[in-house]
Design an enzyme around this catalytic site. Structure first.
Site, short mmCIF file in Angstrom:
data_model
loop_
_atom_site.label_atom_id
_atom_site.label_comp_id
_atom_site.label_asym_id
_atom_site.label_seq_id
_atom_site.Cartn_x
_atom_site.Cartn_y
_atom_site.Cartn_z
CG ASP A 29 -1.97 1.30 1.21
OD1 ASP A 29 -2.51 1.61 0.34
OD2 ASP A 29 -1.85 1.85 2.38
CB SER A 30 0.13 4.65 -0.79
OG SER A 30 -1.09 4.86 0.10
N GLY A 62 -2.94 8.98 -4.05
CA GLY A 62 -4.07 9.38 -4.90
C GLY A 62 -3.98 10.57 -5.86
CB CYS A 92 -3.13 0.49 -2.55
SG CYS A 92 -3.22 2.06 -3.28
CD GLU A 171 -0.15 7.09 5.79
OE1 GLU A 171 1.01 6.98 6.30
OE2 GLU A 171 -0.43 5.93 4.97
CB CYS A 203 -9.34 4.96 0.06
SG CYS A 203 -7.87 5.42 0.69
CG HIS A 205 -5.01 5.33 3.85
ND1 HIS A 205 -4.33 4.66 2.89
CD2 HIS A 205 -3.96 5.78 4.79
CE1 HIS A 205 -3.21 4.83 2.66
NE2 HIS A 205 -2.73 5.46 4.05
N1 DGL Z 1 -4.70 3.52 0.63
C1 DGL Z 1 -4.70 3.80 -0.91
C2 DGL Z 1 -6.01 3.39 -1.57
O1 DGL Z 1 -6.63 2.45 -1.19
C3 DGL Z 1 -3.86 4.93 -1.32
C4 DGL Z 1 -4.17 6.29 -0.59
C5 DGL Z 1 -3.43 7.29 -1.26
O2 DGL Z 1 -2.07 6.94 -1.14
O3 DGL Z 1 -3.63 8.25 -1.76
O4 DGL Z 1 -6.50 4.04 -2.57
#
Ligand code: DGL
Length: 290
Positions: A29-30, A62, A92, A171, A203, A205
């Protein structure tokens, strides 16, 4: 105890240690978002060793152009392939939307994304046939959820909304703060007038914000966290390919890597996963382009 028994025990212990290093499941993931999928994996797949990589130093993905997200996703994939993973989960949405097909076509292990499982779960849940999706700018722009949902159910009404401010709140470990509450209310306002009964947290997150999102949207809206559905797919594939781990006689040490601060990662991860001691290391990806 017989001498032979000791030898046998030692052999078993060595085998266990070797087994625990072989054939792990990799997650990328990011940043910390993919931990929402890992949480499900810990629950549904207790025999499997997990290796996680979060590219926190370059989060968020994103707003980045698709080409760059694809490049970063390859760098993370290459890192985990060197660790002998038997399956890769792109935990992600942003990376799944733009890189899944390419990575799946080029690597020899099974690769699972989060968008199809999330879409399936939403279609199962909706009674009104009206589904909302919130995600990053990249995910919304890709229309990957619309494509997935409409290919299965062309009459479903799909409404999507980008929520670019949510990732940095998560984050920075402020998911429980009043600012988070304010931001969620402000961002989700356009969805309140819609008739949807199902909302995909598109997402990884966002499940960290789900209590606030649920409180704002109301209990009549079902939130879909694709983590659970994704891990069910992983479980099915492990069985299909005959690569599921046998029950372990030793406790597994999962590995966590971040390109950012291990301290921040630890704070969020141990709270979210309810695990005290985590094995977290900082890594530098080969060509860490910013
Ligand atoms: N957690 C990620 C997603 O599901 C990326 C969020 C990001 O880095 O912008 O899209």
């Amino acid at each position: 105890m017989e001498k032979g028994d000791n030898k046998g025990n030692l052999k078993k212990e060595i085998e266990d240690v070797l087994m625990s290093n072989l054939g792990s499941i990799g997650f990328i993931d990011s940043g910390v978002g993919g931990l929402t999928v890992v949480k499900e994996a810990l629950k549904q797949l207790p025999n499997e060793k997990l290796i996680y990589l979060g590219d926190t130093a370059r989060c968020p993905y994103g707003p980045r152009p698709a080409e760059q997200v694809i490049q970063f996703t390859w760098e993370m994939t290459a890192f985990l392939l060197k660790k002998n993973i038997k399956m890769l989960v792109i935990a992600c949405n942003t990376a799944t939307a733009v890189a899944l097909d390419e990575i799946r076509a080029k690597v020899s292990i099974p690769v699972v994304g989060v968008i199809l499982p999330g879409s399936r779960a939403a279609l199962k849940a909706t009674q009104k046939n009206e589904v909302g999706i919130i995600g990053t700018v990249g995910t919304v722009k890709s229309q990957a959820y619309q494509t997935a949902i409409l290919s299965k159910s062309p009459t479903t009404k799909v409404i999507s909304l980008a929520c670019p401010k949510f990732v940095s709140i998560v984050e920075s470990n402020e998911s429980h703060s009043p600012i988070a509450k304010m931001l969620v209310a402000e961002s989700l306002k356009p969805l309140k007038k819609e008739n949807l009964d199902t909302l995909i947290l598109g997402c990884t997150h966002y499940p960290l914000l789900s209590p606030i999102i649920q409180a704002y949207m109301g209990t009549e809206v079902k939130l879909i966290d694709s983590g659970a559905e994704t891990v069910s797919e992983v479980s099915t594939l492990l069985d299909y390919f005959g690569i599921a781990a046998a029950p372990q006689r030793i406790s597994l040490t999962h590995e966590f890597y971040t390109t950012g601060s291990p301290k921040m990662f630890q704070d969020i991860a141990s709270d979210w996963l309810q695990l005290e001691k985590l094995n977290i290391k900082k890594v530098y990806l080969s060509t860490l382009s910013q």
